[in-house]
Motif scaffolding. Structure first.
Motif, PDB file in Angstrom:
ATOM      1  N   ILE A 137      21.694  39.388  55.458  1.00 33.65           N
ATOM      2  CA  ILE A 137      20.591  40.334  55.632  1.00 33.65           C
ATOM      3  C   ILE A 137      19.426  39.654  56.341  1.00 33.65           C
ATOM      4  CG2 ILE A 137      18.799  41.591  54.368  1.00 33.65           C
ATOM      5  CD1 ILE A 137      20.962  42.387  52.352  1.00 33.65           C
ATOM      6  N   SER A 138      19.084  38.456  55.924  1.00 34.40           N
ATOM      7  CA  SER A 138      17.980  37.735  56.539  1.00 34.40           C
ATOM      8  C   SER A 138      18.236  37.483  58.023  1.00 34.40           C
ATOM      9  CB  SER A 138      17.766  36.406  55.812  1.00 34.40           C
ATOM     10  OG  SER A 138      16.800  35.625  56.458  1.00 34.40           O
ATOM     11  N   GLY A 139      19.432  37.028  58.339  1.00 39.74           N
ATOM     12  CA  GLY A 139      19.758  36.727  59.733  1.00 39.74           C
ATOM     13  C   GLY A 139      19.776  37.956  60.608  1.00 39.74           C
ATOM     14  N   THR A 140      20.338  39.051  60.093  1.00 37.61           N
ATOM     15  CA  THR A 140      20.386  40.282  60.880  1.00 37.61           C
ATOM     16  C   THR A 140      18.992  40.848  61.099  1.00 37.61           C
ATOM     17  OG1 THR A 140      22.558  40.781  59.916  1.00 37.61           O
ATOM     18  CG2 THR A 140      21.445  42.566  61.075  1.00 37.61           C
ATOM     19  N   LEU A 141      18.140  40.771  60.079  1.00 38.98           N
ATOM     20  CA  LEU A 141      16.778  41.259  60.212  1.00 38.98           C
ATOM     21  C   LEU A 141      15.999  40.425  61.226  1.00 38.98           C
ATOM     22  CD1 LEU A 141      14.614  43.225  59.356  1.00 38.98           C
ATOM     23  CD2 LEU A 141      14.193  41.825  57.328  1.00 38.98           C
TER      24      LEU A 141
END
Length: 293
Positions: free
Chosen positions: A47-51
């Motif tokens: 989630i962090s990387g995609t955001l």
């Protein structure tokens, strides 16, 4: 609860939008739009990387910044999650700092009472203003210690009270995105009666504050672009000579789950001509002085 006729009409309407792929209504004054991401799960690497990637790609395409409103390790739900996986608070801080290179970092308040069996969500039924105020101060203080002074707020569960608004103002918040005309919060209540909320897209000062400007959240554009355009047209087809402002709310987990549709909607709106314009949320606040009333 919607009846069968209403459900069928909604399905046929969406099918028509999809097949026809309608354009957006022409406006004398373009509507200002942007995203706000309700962000609670930066401890999740995907989630962090995609955001981070979405924030970067959005800025590269539009020249603007989305708002990423975060819950910090001083939110009990976040603290439990990072303690369970053994993640240090500093890693959450580094991930926020990376996203801040491409996004405006705001604050997302999810409030809890500590109990014998763990934290309990704060609602109108168990509200404790002292607990809520203390959590706001701890979370905004943690962000300020990182060098981030949040100016944008969105409420978890769409929950607001006068105490929250005044504490946010003391913390330096300038824009709130938590009020939705015609909709309740998650607990079934509402902060303001619809009768005192201006028409969709018109900014106003959020009472009882003196400086916090309210910009309306509408819907999360996770659907195919033709259906998104149909939904958005309902807001854009009114007050066409006014510079209205709208925010698309999403949760952080929506971005990896629906990224293809979300990104196709970003590109479709970027190419939509003069109906809408991407604008940083704090710039929307300044533009309200030029809106026709």
């Amino acid at each position: 609860m919607a009846g069968i006729k209403e459900i069928l009409l909604d399905k046929f309407t969406k099918a028509g939008w999809y097949l026809k792929d309608p354009g957006l209504p022409h406006r004398q004054a373009p509507a200002r739009i942007n995203f706000c991401i309700h962000t609670e799960m930066l401890y999740d690497e995907k989630i962090s990387g995609t955001l981070l990637g979405f924030s970067r790609d959005f800025t590269n395409l539009t020249g603007k910044k989305i708002a990423v409103c975060v819950s910090t390790p001083h939110c009990p739900a976040v603290k439990i999650a990072i303690d369970r996986i053994g993640m240090p608070q500093e890693l959450i801080g580094r991930r926020i700092a990376d996203i801040a290179k491409f996004a405006d970092i705001g604050y997302h308040g999810h409030f809890y009472l500590e109990g014998r069996n763990g934290p309990t969500q704060v609602s109108g039924d168990n509200y404790d203003k002292d607990v809520v105020r203390a959590q706001i101060r701890a979370e905004t203080g943690w962000l300020k210690d990182m060098g981030i002074a949040p100016k944008i707020y969105i409420g978890g569960w769409w929950f607001l009270t006068e105490d929250i608004v005044l504490e946010l103002e003391r913390a330096g918040i300038l824009v709130d995105l938590s009020v939705r005309k015609g909709k309740l919060n998650t607990f079934g209540g509402r902060y303001l009666d619809d009768g005192v909320i201006p028409e969709h897209g018109r900014q106003f000062i959020l009472p009882p504050s003196k400086n916090i400007v309210e910009i309306e959240s509408v819907f999360g554009p996770i659907m195919p672009a033709p259906i998104m355009k149909g939904h958005l047209s309902r807001y854009l087809d009114k007050n066409k000579d006014e510079g209205l402002s709208f925010v698309f709310p999403l949760h952080d987990w929506d971005v990896p789950k629906h990224r293809r549709n979300i990104w196709s909607n970003v590109k479709a709106l970027q190419m939509s001509g003069e109906s809408v314009v991407w604008m940083d949320i704090l710039d929307m606040r300044e533009e309200r002085h030029h809106d026709k009333r």
